[in-house]
Design a protein around this motif. Structure first.
Motif, PDB file in Angstrom:
ATOM      1  N   UNK A   1       2.600   8.703 -12.180  1.00  0.00           N
ATOM      2  CA  UNK A   1       1.860   7.774 -11.331  1.00  0.00           C
ATOM      3  C   UNK A   1       2.750   7.311 -10.179  1.00  0.00           C
ATOM      4  N   UNK A   2       4.018   7.038 -10.494  1.00  0.00           N
ATOM      5  CA  UNK A   2       4.970   6.628  -9.457  1.00  0.00           C
ATOM      6  C   UNK A   2       5.154   7.748  -8.438  1.00  0.00           C
ATOM      7  N   UNK A   3       5.311   8.969  -8.919  1.00  0.00           N
ATOM      8  CA  UNK A   3       5.491  10.099  -8.009  1.00  0.00           C
ATOM      9  C   UNK A   3       4.279  10.286  -7.114  1.00  0.00           C
ATOM     10  N   UNK A   4       3.086  10.033  -7.651  1.00  0.00           N
ATOM     11  CA  UNK A   4       1.873  10.153  -6.853  1.00  0.00           C
ATOM     12  C   UNK A   4       1.851   9.087  -5.757  1.00  0.00           C
ATOM     13  N   UNK A   5       2.245   7.856  -6.079  1.00  0.00           N
ATOM     14  CA  UNK A   5       2.273   6.786  -5.078  1.00  0.00           C
ATOM     15  C   UNK A   5       3.276   7.110  -3.978  1.00  0.00           C
ATOM     16  N   UNK A   6       4.449   7.617  -4.358  1.00  0.00           N
ATOM     17  CA  UNK A   6       5.455   7.997  -3.373  1.00  0.00           C
ATOM     18  C   UNK A   6       4.942   9.108  -2.468  1.00  0.00           C
ATOM     19  N   UNK A   7       4.248  10.068  -3.017  1.00  0.00           N
ATOM     20  CA  UNK A   7       3.712  11.166  -2.203  1.00  0.00           C
ATOM     21  C   UNK A   7       2.647  10.657  -1.246  1.00  0.00           C
ATOM     22  N   UNK A   8       1.826   9.720  -1.708  1.00  0.00           N
ATOM     23  CA  UNK A   8       0.806   9.156  -0.828  1.00  0.00           C
ATOM     24  C   UNK A   8       1.451   8.381   0.313  1.00  0.00           C
ATOM     25  N   UNK A   9       2.520   7.613   0.010  1.00  0.00           N
ATOM     26  CA  UNK A   9       3.219   6.855   1.050  1.00  0.00           C
ATOM     27  C   UNK A   9       3.892   7.796   2.043  1.00  0.00           C
ATOM     28  N   UNK A  10       4.509   8.842   1.552  1.00  0.00           N
ATOM     29  CA  UNK A  10       5.168   9.804   2.429  1.00  0.00           C
ATOM     30  C   UNK A  10       4.166  10.478   3.356  1.00  0.00           C
ATOM     31  N   UNK A  11       2.993  10.778   2.853  1.00  0.00           N
ATOM     32  CA  UNK A  11       1.963  11.388   3.686  1.00  0.00           C
ATOM     33  C   UNK A  11       1.492  10.410   4.747  1.00  0.00           C
ATOM     34  N   UNK A  12       1.327   9.160   4.369  1.00  0.00           N
ATOM     35  CA  UNK A  12       0.883   8.156   5.337  1.00  0.00           C
ATOM     36  C   UNK A  12       1.907   8.013   6.453  1.00  0.00           C
ATOM     37  N   UNK A  13       3.202   7.989   6.103  1.00  0.00           N
ATOM     38  CA  UNK A  13       4.249   7.858   7.119  1.00  0.00           C
ATOM     39  C   UNK A  13       4.288   9.086   8.014  1.00  0.00           C
ATOM     40  N   UNK A  14       4.166  10.242   7.429  1.00  0.00           N
ATOM     41  CA  UNK A  14       4.191  11.469   8.224  1.00  0.00           C
ATOM     42  C   UNK A  14       2.995  11.549   9.156  1.00  0.00           C
ATOM     43  N   UNK A  15       1.853  11.082   8.690  1.00  0.00           N
ATOM     44  CA  UNK A  15       0.659  11.098   9.518  1.00  0.00           C
ATOM     45  C   UNK A  15       0.815  10.137  10.701  1.00  0.00           C
ATOM     46  N   UNK A  16       1.386   8.944  10.443  1.00  0.00           N
ATOM     47  CA  UNK A  16       1.623   7.971  11.514  1.00  0.00           C
ATOM     48  C   UNK A  16       2.619   8.519  12.534  1.00  0.00           C
ATOM     49  N   UNK A  17       3.666   9.177  12.070  1.00  0.00           N
ATOM     50  CA  UNK A  17       4.652   9.779  12.972  1.00  0.00           C
ATOM     51  C   UNK A  17       4.014  10.848  13.849  1.00  0.00           C
ATOM     52  N   UNK A  18       3.130  11.634  13.269  1.00  0.00           N
ATOM     53  CA  UNK A  18       2.440  12.667  14.048  1.00  0.00           C
ATOM     54  C   UNK A  18       1.557  12.036  15.102  1.00  0.00           C
ATOM     55  N   UNK A  19       0.857  10.967  14.743  1.00  0.00           N
ATOM     56  CA  UNK A  19       0.001  10.296  15.717  1.00  0.00           C
ATOM     57  C   UNK A  19       0.820   9.718  16.873  1.00  0.00           C
TER      58      UNK A  19
END
Length: 393
Positions: free
Chosen positions: A110-128
């Motif tokens: 569950x922790x790994x899933x939350x970290x992956x979701x956060x990493x995706x959100x940050x990467x998406x914001x950086x791309x924007x």
């Protein structure tokens, strides 16, 4: 004095001799003359049968061991402590496709899933962000009156946008992996089946790849049946098969179907193998309770073969070692006739060549048969339906 009695003694001796002879003659006349032994009749007495063509539905008998059509060794795809085990996950337990057989502690996943979701959100914001900067630089360059093709890639922030886009893809892949790992903490049944054995227990720490147990499907079972090469020619697939098991005095039967022949021959027995399938062997979908055909049990099989016409059925004792039979002609003499053997079972053989309808076959084995020898036919002629009766003679 001696001379005086000599004639009297002679007469007495002769008289005694005559009496003895008479007694001997009388005794010999009283002895019964032995009867002369009756000479055996040189013409043998035999049973016979008049041939009539028959149609034969062949049955090939075999036997084998029942096995499931699918058997699977379940393994843990992730590491962790076994948190729960289903009550159906025991030897003999029945389950449905998708049922959860065991759960592994998913806290870390569950922790790994939350970290992956956060990493995706940050990467998406950086791309924007990089995409917005690149668009601003593009507009500034065009306002200066220069052509866009002449703009440097760094000025338009093209490498930074590509890097941000790649980071988003990596974050998405990491998120999918985290989701799969979390899902794999549940060991699920891949099909409807039954548990053969379980090797994990509640509270046990398991590594990824550790064996969790063994299961098998219950929708179908298979039985591998050996057949001789000579019998294989009489089998057409698919073919009905009747399976039989005996439990004490009780005999239980199941319907099966021959579905395929294996592509190899046993290198030791030289037997061919065919495979029969049984639907719902445990009777889980039957409306009427039935005895289960358990995996690993032994069963007798009767395979329905091809139907043949125009055959002649003969008992085995009518066949001589060189593949011939004795024909009795209209003069009650015997003649050898070669036959073409098609099929045989435990009691009879079936032929389709060398004989014709109406031929009379000698059924009594003769020790030294000679062509042209006379025979006598015993009683009423037998027919094809009576050759197996114990009182046929």
């Amino acid at each position: 004095m001696a001379k005086k009695f000599a004639p009297r003694q002679l007469t007495l001796s002769v008289g005694i001799l005559v009496i003895c002879i008479l007694i001997a003659v009388a005794l010999s006349s009283w002895k019964e003359t032995p009867e002369k032994e009756r000479e055996p009749d040189p013409v043998p007495l035999v049973d016979s049968i008049i041939l009539e063509p028959q149609s034969l539905q062949l049955t090939i008998n075999s036997q084998g061991v029942v096995s499931p059509s699918i058997e699977t060794t379940m393994v843990s795809e992730v590491s962790g402590v076994v948190k729960s085990v289903s009550t159906a996950f025991v030897s003999g337990g029945v389950f449905k496709k998708g049922d959860v057989l065991a759960r592994i502690d998913d806290s870390d996943y569950q922790v790994s899933l939350s970290q992956a979701e956060a990493s995706l959100a940050a990467s998406t914001a950086r791309l924007q962000e990089e995409s917005a900067r690149a668009e601003a630089e593009k507009k500034s360059w065009l306002k200066s009156g220069k052509k866009l093709d002449a703009a440097p890639a760094l000025l338009l922030r093209t490498p930074y946008v590509a890097e941000a886009r790649a980071n988003v893809k990596a974050a998405e892949a990491q998120l999918r992996k985290a989701q799969r790992d979390l899902e794999r903490t549940q060991i699920k049944a891949p099909y409807d089946g039954m548990v053969k054995e379980r090797t994990l227990n509640l509270g046990q720490f398991v590594m990824a790849g550790s064996q969790a147990g063994s299961i098998f499907s219950v929708d179908k079972a298979e039985i591998r049946l050996p057949v001789k090469s000579s019998d294989l020619a009489f089998i057409a697939m698919p073919a009905p098969v009747k399976l039989t098991q005996r439990f004490g005095l009780q005999e239980v039967k199941w319907n099966a179907e021959l579905t395929r022949a294996e592509g190899v021959v046993d290198d030791r027995s030289r037997m061919h193998y065919v495979v029969a399938e049984v639907t719902d062997p445990y009777g889980l979908n039957a409306t009427i309770p039935q005895t289960p055909l358990k995996s690993g049990s032994f069963a007798q099989a009767a395979i329905t073969g091809k139907s043949l016409d125009g055959l002649f059925r003969l008992p085995r004792n009518a066949i001589y070692g060189d593949g011939k039979v004795l024909i009795i002609d209209e003069n009650s003499t015997v003649q050898f006739r070669s036959i073409n053997l098609i099929y045989s079972d435990n009691t009879a053989v079936f032929v389709n060549g060398g004989l014709k309808s109406g031929d009379r076959i000698c059924l009594t084995p003769l020790s030294l048969p000679i062509e042209g020898m006379k025979v006598r036919i015993k009683g009423e002629l037998l027919t094809a339906e009576t050759i197996d009766r114990p009182d046929a003679a």
